[in-house]
Design a protein around this motif. Structure first.
Motif, PDB file in Angstrom:
ATOM      1  N   CYS A   1      -2.325   5.812   4.178  1.00 41.10           N
ATOM      2  CA  CYS A   1      -3.084   4.621   4.363  1.00 41.10           C
ATOM      3  C   CYS A   1      -3.267   4.273   5.838  1.00 41.10           C
ATOM      4  N   ALA A   2      -2.294   4.453   6.780  1.00 40.57           N
ATOM      5  CA  ALA A   2      -2.484   4.313   8.050  1.00 40.57           C
ATOM      6  C   ALA A   2      -3.398   5.359   8.719  1.00 40.57           C
ATOM      7  N   ALA A   3      -3.519   6.402   8.270  1.00 39.32           N
ATOM      8  CA  ALA A   3      -4.650   7.623   8.626  1.00 39.32           C
ATOM      9  C   ALA A   3      -5.821   7.248   8.362  1.00 39.32           C
ATOM     10  N   HIS A   4      -6.064   6.438   7.134  1.00 40.92           N
ATOM     11  CA  HIS A   4      -7.186   6.182   6.842  1.00 40.92           C
ATOM     12  C   HIS A   4      -7.859   4.616   7.302  1.00 40.92           C
ATOM     13  N   GLY A   5      -6.846   3.847   7.799  1.00 40.44           N
ATOM     14  CA  GLY A   5      -7.032   2.532   8.071  1.00 40.44           C
ATOM     15  C   GLY A   5      -7.168   1.580   6.746  1.00 40.44           C
ATOM     16  N   VAL A   6      -6.290   1.912   5.734  1.00 39.27           N
ATOM     17  CA  VAL A   6      -6.591   1.061   4.310  1.00 39.27           C
ATOM     18  C   VAL A   6      -5.343   0.146   4.309  1.00 39.27           C
TER      19      VAL A   6
ATOM     20  N   GLY B   1      -3.076  -1.556  13.960  1.00 38.14           N
ATOM     21  CA  GLY B   1      -4.258  -1.476  13.102  1.00 38.14           C
ATOM     22  C   GLY B   1      -4.465  -2.568  11.947  1.00 38.14           C
ATOM     23  N   ASN B   2      -3.500  -3.478  11.841  1.00 39.69           N
ATOM     24  CA  ASN B   2      -3.426  -4.464  10.969  1.00 39.69           C
ATOM     25  C   ASN B   2      -3.583  -4.259   9.505  1.00 39.69           C
ATOM     26  N   ILE B   3      -2.853  -3.057   9.014  1.00 42.30           N
ATOM     27  CA  ILE B   3      -2.929  -2.709   7.787  1.00 42.30           C
ATOM     28  C   ILE B   3      -2.075  -3.159   6.876  1.00 42.30           C
ATOM     29  N   MET B   4      -0.777  -3.919   7.504  1.00 44.19           N
ATOM     30  CA  MET B   4       0.508  -3.993   6.647  1.00 44.19           C
ATOM     31  C   MET B   4       0.250  -5.514   6.002  1.00 44.19           C
ATOM     32  N   ASN B   5      -0.197  -5.790   4.828  1.00 50.26           N
ATOM     33  CA  ASN B   5      -0.442  -7.024   4.427  1.00 50.26           C
ATOM     34  C   ASN B   5      -1.234  -8.026   5.025  1.00 50.26           C
TER      35      ASN B   5
END
Length: 466
Positions: free
Chosen positions: A69-74, A455-459
């Motif tokens: 998810c981090a690699a894709h910004g998800v 990247g603000n991906i965590m919740n």
């Protein structure tokens, strides 16, 4: 790249899902029904479904998902049992919901050290059933049978908090997956340490915004030799609160002391067949030796009399106490049964114990003036109480009154040097009050979030805006 609604581009989500499916197989779902379930909590918060749900079975699987998810910004959103009340697991930007419910093993119990290690999906009832023959128990008991990982993430508490503390005091160590997929252990099993930053306390209450908790090490306690408990009616809500204040200030080691106003008592009578007098009532419990619990019960009875309360009807019979506390834990559903056609919104404030009576009385007056239906119930031994607000979400005028009342309640608690949330957490529902409560401290929280999750991906969308 996000669309106008703030969602990640569908092709990036699709690639992330495909990469996750390569090792999870059928344990990742894009079913609309499954996604809806993982985006909507038990309240009137509208919720937002994730793009997919991954059912994980190990910390290593969580790590692999987070790296993808981090690699894709998800975005990645942790999910326990779905019992939170502030929209903690909604997915406003889409993303992958990581369902930890299958990580439900009790890994270690150290009876001599009074601690244990469990996977994040273990529930509080499951743990205590496992511990039943050891003479130990875990005391933190929110109303729902929540997962222990979720309880740590929201810094939960419950009826026993006045004696045993909250999750903050009872988590010794966490295993968590950080935004880069790194697996971190926040501490050892020692009861205290001065070795560096307190990463355990940083992650307890972080609501999945800094990392995903996958294992929790917890304090355990010996089952008391004697437990006494009972109910005590009062003529009015102020008298009940003043009895609580005196009990705490006198240092009586009460284990549980719960307030139910007359409306909540009526609801519990109907739902749980209690047969109590419909007046403000305290539920109490004392833990200790047989002589100690007897003395504490009698002392409280004398305090209650000073405020016009009583009689304090108490017992040591387990079956009677079990029925009483099950009714207390069912208070949410009991209240809902009074108005099944309406939705419920559970408020959650906490004030210093000396301000409890003032805050509850003002809140009760505000309820009446607002023309709203809202039973009051609370863990008042530590100044925490809830109003269960009922309204028809399709009635804009009534919903507006309910939200305005909730805002006034939160600001009232903050003005009394209290907090807008004593145990439910921030999620999306309590974000508007954090600046008033924390001032410049909110900027420090934003800096921590930005540093650990650039990247603000965590919740995303919970606690702080970055």
């Amino acid at each position: 790249m996000m669309d106008a609604a703030g969602h990640v581009a569908p092709d990036k989500v699709a690639r992330a899902v495909d990469e996750i499916a390569a090792f999870l197989g059928e344990r990742i779902s894009r079913s609309a029904a499954v996604c809806e379930q993982h985006g909507k909590d038990l309240t009137w918060n509208p919720g937002d479904p994730p793009d997919a749900v991954a059912f994980v079975q190990s910390t290593e699987e969580v790590s692999r998902i987070v790296r993808i998810c981090a690699a894709h910004g998800v975005p990645v959103i942790p999910y326990g049992t779905g019992t939170s009340l502030e929209g903690h697991f909604s997915a406003p930007h889409g993303g992958i919901s990581v369902d930890l419910s299958q990580m439900n093993r009790v890994l270690e119990v150290h009876e001599q050290d009074l601690d244990c290690r469990v996977e994040a999906g273990v529930t509080r009832k499951q743990l205590n059933e496992y511990l039943r023959d050891t003479g130990l128990f875990f005391p933190i008991d929110p109303g729902a049978d929540a997962s222990l990982g979720g309880m740590a993430a929201t810094r939960a508490s419950g009826t026993n908090a006045v004696r045993y503390g909250t999750m903050r005091e009872n988590v010794l160590n966490l295993t968590a997956v950080m935004v880069d997929g790194e697996i971190v252990h926040t501490a050892r099993r020692a009861r205290k340490s001065s070795a560096g930053y307190d990463l355990t306390r940083l992650l307890v209450g972080s609501e999945g915004t800094l990392g995903i908790i996958t294992e929790v090490s917890l304090r355990l306690y010996g089952i008391p030799e004697s437990i006494s408990g009972g109910v005590c009616p009062f003529p009015d809500i102020e008298s009940a609160c003043n009895a609580v204040i005196m009990t705490i200030q006198m240092g009586i080691p009460v284990a549980r002391i719960e307030l139910l106003d007359e409306v909540q008592v009526r609801a519990c009578n109907a739902y749980s067949d209690l047969g109590l007098k419909e007046t403000p009532t305290l539920f109490l419990e004392f833990h200790g030796t047989e002589a100690g619990t007897h003395e504490q019960s009698e002392t409280f009875g004398e305090i209650a009399q000073e405020f016009g309360g009583g009689p304090f009807d108490w017992t040591t019979k387990p079956e009677d106490r079990t029925k009483l506390w099950q009714a207390r834990h069912d208070a949410f559903w009991a209240g809902k049964s009074l108005m099944p056609a309406k939705e419920v919104f559970s408020t959650d404030v906490c004030v210093p114990i000396s301000r409890l009576a003032e805050c509850v009385v003002e809140t009760k007056r505000d309820l009446a003036e607002s023309g709203l239906f809202g039973p009051i119930v609370g863990h008042v031994g530590d100044g925490n109480f809830h109003v269960l607000l009922f309204c028809d979400p399709s009635d804009a005028e009534e919903k507006g009154r309910a939200k305005a009342f909730s805002e006034r309640l939160a600001m009232r608690a903050i003005a009394m040097d209290g907090t807008c949330t004593g145990e439910h957490g921030v999620g999306v529902g309590k974000k508007p009050f954090l600046e008033a409560e924390h001032g410049p401290g909110l900027q420090v929280m934003r800096a921590i979030k930005a540093a650990l999750d650039p990247g603000n991906i965590m919740n995303p969308g919970k606690i702080v805006a970055v």
